[in-house]
Design a protein around this motif. Structure first.
Motif, PDB file in Angstrom:
ATOM      1  N   GLN A 120      -9.845 -26.569  -6.112  1.00 48.35           N
ATOM      2  CA  GLN A 120      -8.612 -27.693  -5.691  1.00 48.35           C
ATOM      3  C   GLN A 120      -7.745 -27.990  -6.844  1.00 48.35           C
ATOM      4  O   GLN A 120      -8.990 -29.044  -7.436  1.00 48.35           O
ATOM      5  CB  GLN A 120      -8.541 -27.714  -4.025  1.00 48.35           C
ATOM      6  N   ARG A 121      -7.017 -29.172  -6.878  1.00 48.24           N
ATOM      7  CA  ARG A 121      -6.510 -29.939  -7.765  1.00 48.24           C
ATOM      8  C   ARG A 121      -7.264 -31.092  -7.062  1.00 48.24           C
ATOM      9  O   ARG A 121      -7.415 -31.347  -6.251  1.00 48.24           O
ATOM     10  CB  ARG A 121      -4.782 -29.605  -7.667  1.00 48.24           C
ATOM     11  N   ASP A 122      -6.951 -32.051  -8.367  1.00 47.44           N
ATOM     12  CA  ASP A 122      -7.939 -33.447  -7.827  1.00 47.44           C
ATOM     13  C   ASP A 122      -6.365 -34.343  -7.474  1.00 47.44           C
ATOM     14  O   ASP A 122      -5.388 -33.668  -6.800  1.00 47.44           O
ATOM     15  CB  ASP A 122      -8.694 -33.984  -9.126  1.00 47.44           C
ATOM     16  N   PRO A 128     -10.324 -30.348 -14.202  1.00 49.92           N
ATOM     17  CA  PRO A 128     -11.324 -30.736 -14.928  1.00 49.92           C
ATOM     18  C   PRO A 128     -10.513 -29.781 -16.756  1.00 49.92           C
ATOM     19  O   PRO A 128     -10.145 -28.596 -16.059  1.00 49.92           O
ATOM     20  CB  PRO A 128     -12.330 -29.844 -15.098  1.00 49.92           C
ATOM     21  N   ARG A 129     -10.619 -31.128 -17.681  1.00 53.73           N
ATOM     22  CA  ARG A 129      -9.247 -30.741 -18.955  1.00 53.73           C
ATOM     23  C   ARG A 129     -10.216 -29.056 -19.336  1.00 53.73           C
ATOM     24  O   ARG A 129      -9.310 -29.142 -19.790  1.00 53.73           O
ATOM     25  CB  ARG A 129      -9.605 -31.924 -19.511  1.00 53.73           C
ATOM     26  N   PRO A 133      -8.802 -21.157 -17.047  1.00 47.91           N
ATOM     27  CA  PRO A 133      -8.839 -20.494 -15.685  1.00 47.91           C
ATOM     28  C   PRO A 133     -10.050 -19.548 -14.704  1.00 47.91           C
ATOM     29  O   PRO A 133      -9.608 -18.996 -13.556  1.00 47.91           O
ATOM     30  CB  PRO A 133      -7.242 -19.490 -16.036  1.00 47.91           C
ATOM     31  N   ASP A 134     -10.591 -18.730 -15.989  1.00 43.09           N
ATOM     32  CA  ASP A 134     -12.062 -17.933 -14.893  1.00 43.09           C
ATOM     33  C   ASP A 134     -12.764 -19.337 -14.337  1.00 43.09           C
ATOM     34  O   ASP A 134     -13.519 -18.534 -13.445  1.00 43.09           O
ATOM     35  CB  ASP A 134     -12.214 -17.048 -16.434  1.00 43.09           C
ATOM     36  N   ASP A 135     -12.387 -20.006 -14.696  1.00 38.48           N
ATOM     37  CA  ASP A 135     -14.152 -21.050 -14.208  1.00 38.48           C
ATOM     38  C   ASP A 135     -13.024 -21.751 -13.541  1.00 38.48           C
ATOM     39  O   ASP A 135     -13.855 -22.302 -11.892  1.00 38.48           O
ATOM     40  CB  ASP A 135     -13.843 -21.946 -15.429  1.00 38.48           C
ATOM     41  N   LEU A 136     -11.705 -21.323 -12.041  1.00 46.95           N
ATOM     42  CA  LEU A 136     -10.860 -21.603 -11.413  1.00 46.95           C
ATOM     43  C   LEU A 136     -10.951 -21.073 -10.162  1.00 46.95           C
ATOM     44  O   LEU A 136     -10.859 -21.539  -9.157  1.00 46.95           O
ATOM     45  CB  LEU A 136      -9.731 -22.145 -11.834  1.00 46.95           C
ATOM     46  N   VAL A 137     -11.485 -19.778 -10.853  1.00 47.19           N
ATOM     47  CA  VAL A 137     -10.985 -18.892  -9.191  1.00 47.19           C
ATOM     48  C   VAL A 137     -12.654 -18.473  -8.597  1.00 47.19           C
ATOM     49  O   VAL A 137     -12.953 -18.136 -10.114  1.00 47.19           O
ATOM     50  CB  VAL A 137     -10.300 -17.904  -9.387  1.00 47.19           C
ATOM     51  N   VAL A 138     -12.668 -17.741  -7.258  1.00 50.29           N
ATOM     52  CA  VAL A 138     -13.783 -16.918  -6.994  1.00 50.29           C
ATOM     53  C   VAL A 138     -13.474 -15.371  -8.102  1.00 50.29           C
ATOM     54  O   VAL A 138     -12.619 -14.976  -7.668  1.00 50.29           O
ATOM     55  CB  VAL A 138     -13.850 -16.693  -5.410  1.00 50.29           C
TER      56      VAL A 138
END
Length: 253
Positions: A120-122, A128-129, A133-138
């Motif tokens: 989720q966004r802060d 995080p900079r 995209p692959d780091d942010l999804v299940v």
């Protein structure tokens, strides 16, 4: 003088008109003969509607009789003798006894619920900079890692979202959604299991894929929670079809 000329003009007109009409009629008859090939030009080989209906009815009657004969043959095959009836009853009872182990019946008991969610966004609406995209999804491997850890800890039954997991279930990721048995789901992904919650938590803590996911959760804000509580699982309701499995011997051994 006018009265004498009128009959002459009329006779002269008939002498010219009659041959012209005859020639035209002859040409028309010749053209008609050429088109029809000498047959009746208004005749048609197309069947009448009543004939089509009658033919269709005969076809339906024939197929209905065939269906009745096949149904009777099946009934006689399975119920033609006491031995056949006993064998069918034994198979049915065997299927009922295996239904629970196969995940076809509902299950309720103490267990563990694991929830995975995309990052989720802060508070400032940013990720995080250094995150891709692959780091942010299940991912599919994350869900499979949790399921496999639960099975290894002796889970009696597992459910993902609102579907029971059975031997033929294959959760797959399609973009940022989950595909399971032909239905798609968006995060968060809820994985529920009935069993020894302490053993399942221990297995999750030791599973390499789950450990890696937890690191990403800390670094990039992915969601991960474990909740110990009573769990109610649905039974698998879709038809169970084996597309590739087949017996390897006369008795399937």
């Amino acid at each position: 003088m006018t009265g004498k000329d009128t009959p002459a003009r009329t006779r002269s007109g008939w002498r010219v008109g009659v041959p012209v009409v005859c020639v035209a009629a002859g040409l028309l008859l010749g053209a008609t003969h050429g088109v029809s090939g000498g047959d009746e030009i208004r005749s048609s080989d197309a069947p009448r509607l009543v004939d089509l209906v009658r033919e269709s009815q005969h076809s339906v009657d024939r197929l209905s009789a065939q269906q009745s004969a096949l149904a009777s043959s099946i009934d006689n095959h399975h119920g033609g003798s006491p031995g056949a009836e006993a064998a069918l009853t034994a198979i049915t009872n065997r299927g009922d006894a295996l239904a629970a182990a196969a995940g076809l019946t509902p299950l309720r008991g103490p267990g563990l619920v694991v929830t995975l969610n995309d990052a989720q966004r802060d508070a400032h609406g940013r990720f995080p900079r250094d995150a891709s995209p692959d780091d942010l999804v299940v991912h599919q491997q994350d869900i499979q890692g949790v399921i496999n850890a639960m099975w290894s800890a002796g889970a009696e039954g597992i459910q993902v979202q609102d579907q029971r997991i059975i031997a033929t279930s294959a959760p797959r990721c399609v973009g940022n959604t989950l595909l399971l048995n032909g239905r798609t789901y968006s995060p968060p992904y809820v994985i529920s299991a009935v069993g020894d919650s302490a053993a399942m938590q221990e297995a999750l803590a030791a599973a390499p894929l789950v450990t890696l996911y937890k690191r990403y959760a800390v670094r990039f804000g992915l969601g991960y929670t474990e909740e110990v509580r009573d769990v109610e699982l649905v039974g698998h309701t879709e038809a169970v079809r084996m597309k590739y499995a087949q017996p390897i011997g006369p008795l399937g051994y």
